[in-house]
Design a protein around this motif. Sequence first.
Motif, PDB file in Angstrom:
ATOM      1  N   ALA A 288      -5.428  17.726  -8.262  1.00 42.96           N
ATOM      2  CA  ALA A 288      -5.281  18.099  -9.663  1.00 42.96           C
ATOM      3  C   ALA A 288      -5.046  16.844 -10.484  1.00 42.96           C
ATOM      4  O   ALA A 288      -4.817  15.759  -9.943  1.00 42.96           O
ATOM      5  CB  ALA A 288      -4.109  19.077  -9.822  1.00 42.96           C
ATOM      6  N   GLY A 289      -5.054  17.011 -11.798  1.00 37.94           N
ATOM      7  CA  GLY A 289      -4.818  15.888 -12.693  1.00 37.94           C
ATOM      8  C   GLY A 289      -3.427  15.930 -13.282  1.00 37.94           C
ATOM      9  O   GLY A 289      -2.592  16.745 -12.891  1.00 37.94           O
ATOM     10  N   GLY A 290      -3.178  15.065 -14.220  1.00 38.48           N
ATOM     11  CA  GLY A 290      -1.894  15.021 -14.900  1.00 38.48           C
ATOM     12  C   GLY A 290      -0.758  14.718 -13.937  1.00 38.48           C
ATOM     13  O   GLY A 290      -0.940  14.063 -12.907  1.00 38.48           O
ATOM     14  N   PHE A 291       0.419  15.211 -14.270  1.00 36.77           N
ATOM     15  CA  PHE A 291       1.585  14.991 -13.423  1.00 36.77           C
ATOM     16  C   PHE A 291       1.497  15.771 -12.112  1.00 36.77           C
ATOM     17  O   PHE A 291       2.150  15.417 -11.129  1.00 36.77           O
ATOM     18  CB  PHE A 291       2.877  15.372 -14.161  1.00 36.77           C
ATOM     19  CG  PHE A 291       3.198  14.430 -15.290  1.00 36.77           C
ATOM     20  CD1 PHE A 291       3.658  13.153 -15.034  1.00 36.77           C
ATOM     21  CD2 PHE A 291       3.018  14.831 -16.599  1.00 36.77           C
ATOM     22  CE1 PHE A 291       3.955  12.281 -16.070  1.00 36.77           C
ATOM     23  CE2 PHE A 291       3.304  13.972 -17.640  1.00 36.77           C
ATOM     24  CZ  PHE A 291       3.777  12.686 -17.383  1.00 36.77           C
ATOM     25  N   ILE A 292       0.689  16.830 -12.091  1.00 35.64           N
ATOM     26  CA  ILE A 292       0.521  17.631 -10.876  1.00 35.64           C
ATOM     27  C   ILE A 292      -0.110  16.798  -9.766  1.00 35.64           C
ATOM     28  O   ILE A 292       0.117  17.041  -8.588  1.00 35.64           O
ATOM     29  CB  ILE A 292      -0.325  18.898 -11.174  1.00 35.64           C
ATOM     30  CG1 ILE A 292       0.352  19.739 -12.252  1.00 35.64           C
ATOM     31  CG2 ILE A 292      -0.548  19.718  -9.916  1.00 35.64           C
ATOM     32  CD1 ILE A 292      -0.515  20.841 -12.815  1.00 35.64           C
ATOM     33  N   LYS A 293      -0.865  15.770 -10.154  1.00 33.76           N
ATOM     34  CA  LYS A 293      -1.554  14.915  -9.175  1.00 33.76           C
ATOM     35  C   LYS A 293      -0.592  14.326  -8.151  1.00 33.76           C
ATOM     36  O   LYS A 293      -0.927  14.225  -6.966  1.00 33.76           O
ATOM     37  CB  LYS A 293      -2.306  13.801  -9.915  1.00 33.76           C
ATOM     38  CG  LYS A 293      -3.116  12.886  -9.017  1.00 33.76           C
ATOM     39  CD  LYS A 293      -3.902  11.877  -9.849  1.00 33.76           C
ATOM     40  CE  LYS A 293      -4.732  10.896  -9.093  1.00 33.76           C
ATOM     41  NZ  LYS A 293      -4.757  10.862  -7.685  1.00 33.76           N
ATOM     42  N   SER A 294       0.615  13.963  -8.562  1.00 33.00           N
ATOM     43  CA  SER A 294       1.560  13.379  -7.599  1.00 33.00           C
ATOM     44  C   SER A 294       1.920  14.392  -6.510  1.00 33.00           C
ATOM     45  O   SER A 294       2.141  14.018  -5.354  1.00 33.00           O
ATOM     46  CB  SER A 294       2.824  12.877  -8.304  1.00 33.00           C
ATOM     47  OG  SER A 294       3.541  13.947  -8.867  1.00 33.00           O
ATOM     48  N   ILE A 295       1.943  15.665  -6.863  1.00 38.47           N
ATOM     49  CA  ILE A 295       2.250  16.717  -5.895  1.00 38.47           C
ATOM     50  C   ILE A 295       1.055  16.955  -4.978  1.00 38.47           C
ATOM     51  O   ILE A 295       1.195  16.958  -3.750  1.00 38.47           O
ATOM     52  CB  ILE A 295       2.662  18.015  -6.618  1.00 38.47           C
ATOM     53  CG1 ILE A 295       3.971  17.792  -7.384  1.00 38.47           C
ATOM     54  CG2 ILE A 295       2.777  19.181  -5.640  1.00 38.47           C
ATOM     55  CD1 ILE A 295       4.312  18.887  -8.368  1.00 38.47           C
ATOM     56  N   THR A 296      -0.122  17.140  -5.579  1.00 34.61           N
ATOM     57  CA  THR A 296      -1.291  17.428  -4.747  1.00 34.61           C
ATOM     58  C   THR A 296      -1.693  16.226  -3.899  1.00 34.61           C
ATOM     59  O   THR A 296      -2.168  16.406  -2.773  1.00 34.61           O
ATOM     60  CB  THR A 296      -2.488  17.936  -5.586  1.00 34.61           C
ATOM     61  OG1 THR A 296      -2.803  16.980  -6.611  1.00 34.61           O
ATOM     62  CG2 THR A 296      -2.174  19.290  -6.214  1.00 34.61           C
ATOM     63  N   ASP A 297      -1.475  15.009  -4.394  1.00 34.67           N
ATOM     64  CA  ASP A 297      -1.766  13.824  -3.571  1.00 34.67           C
ATOM     65  C   ASP A 297      -0.887  13.808  -2.324  1.00 34.67           C
ATOM     66  O   ASP A 297      -1.351  13.490  -1.232  1.00 34.67           O
ATOM     67  CB  ASP A 297      -1.548  12.533  -4.366  1.00 34.67           C
ATOM     68  CG  ASP A 297      -2.684  12.229  -5.337  1.00 34.67           C
ATOM     69  OD1 ASP A 297      -3.697  12.968  -5.342  1.00 34.67           O
ATOM     70  OD2 ASP A 297      -2.543  11.247  -6.099  1.00 34.67           O
ATOM     71  N   GLU A 298       0.381  14.142  -2.490  1.00 39.30           N
ATOM     72  CA  GLU A 298       1.315  14.185  -1.353  1.00 39.30           C
ATOM     73  C   GLU A 298       0.865  15.242  -0.338  1.00 39.30           C
ATOM     74  O   GLU A 298       0.867  15.001   0.874  1.00 39.30           O
ATOM     75  CB  GLU A 298       2.727  14.499  -1.850  1.00 39.30           C
ATOM     76  CG  GLU A 298       3.762  14.591  -0.780  1.00 39.30           C
ATOM     77  CD  GLU A 298       4.159  13.260  -0.181  1.00 39.30           C
ATOM     78  OE1 GLU A 298       4.628  13.265   0.974  1.00 39.30           O
ATOM     79  OE2 GLU A 298       3.990  12.218  -0.830  1.00 39.30           O
ATOM     80  N   ILE A 299       0.480  16.398  -0.840  1.00 37.56           N
ATOM     81  CA  ILE A 299       0.033  17.474   0.050  1.00 37.56           C
ATOM     82  C   ILE A 299      -1.282  17.100   0.724  1.00 37.56           C
ATOM     83  O   ILE A 299      -1.458  17.327   1.930  1.00 37.56           O
ATOM     84  CB  ILE A 299      -0.078  18.816  -0.710  1.00 37.56           C
ATOM     85  CG1 ILE A 299       1.299  19.244  -1.229  1.00 37.56           C
ATOM     86  CG2 ILE A 299      -0.684  19.893   0.187  1.00 37.56           C
ATOM     87  CD1 ILE A 299       1.271  20.417  -2.197  1.00 37.56           C
ATOM     88  N   MET A 300      -2.209  16.503  -0.034  1.00 43.26           N
ATOM     89  CA  MET A 300      -3.491  16.088   0.547  1.00 43.26           C
ATOM     90  C   MET A 300      -3.282  15.088   1.682  1.00 43.26           C
ATOM     91  O   MET A 300      -3.959  15.159   2.711  1.00 43.26           O
ATOM     92  CB  MET A 300      -4.409  15.519  -0.539  1.00 43.26           C
ATOM     93  CG  MET A 300      -4.950  16.598  -1.473  1.00 43.26           C
ATOM     94  SD  MET A 300      -5.732  15.997  -2.996  1.00 43.26           S
ATOM     95  CE  MET A 300      -6.952  14.868  -2.388  1.00 43.26           C
ATOM     96  N   ALA A 301      -2.334  14.175   1.512  1.00 45.07           N
ATOM     97  CA  ALA A 301      -2.038  13.206   2.571  1.00 45.07           C
ATOM     98  C   ALA A 301      -1.496  13.923   3.810  1.00 45.07           C
ATOM     99  O   ALA A 301      -1.767  13.513   4.938  1.00 45.07           O
ATOM    100  CB  ALA A 301      -1.041  12.169   2.062  1.00 45.07           C
TER     101      ALA A 301
END
Length: 186
Positions: free
Chosen positions: A122-135
């Motif tokens: 996702a974009g915006g501030f949500i990206k930090s959450i989805t990046d962590e989950i994607m990793a």
Amino acid sequence: MSHQSNISAQEALGKLQKGNQAYLTASAGTGDISPEIRKDTCENGQHPYAIVVTCSDSRVIPESIFSAGIGELFTIRVAGNVMDDNQLGSVEYAADHLGCNLVVVLGHTHCGAVGAAIGGGAGGFIKSITDEIMAAIGSEKDDYKACCLNVDNSVKKIQENIHIPGLKAMGAVYHIDDGHVEFKEQ
């Protein structure tokens, strides 16, 4: 820091399991939210028996899921139940200062954050959450398996970063469809 111990991790797990069993057939909350318990915890402080790190999803309410009342659970909520320094600091506080010996990372089925990560982020501030989950999930596309991988990643971060004698970190998955919690022994 001065670690003070509460009940054992095994005793806390038993209380969570028993509370979830009661929740499965309940039509209303059973935890103590009385004026007396509010007054007692105000005057004598909190003494939670477990730490629950879970998602911010409005369908995931640890105090209800585990039939707990005021002062029984130290709940940390963040979308996708991901761990960063803020969540780790909260876990450390509850374990070291409040004496909790069990921390449960509680993921859940039908998680929007996990779904967004499976879909590419996702974009915006949500990206930090989805990046962590994607990793954490890599190329996994199955919602349940991805949820479990994400929970395992958060448990691993706790285990690698918080070293308090007697503290046990474990994962669990809350099944939104029927209300049962599946505890994952680490």
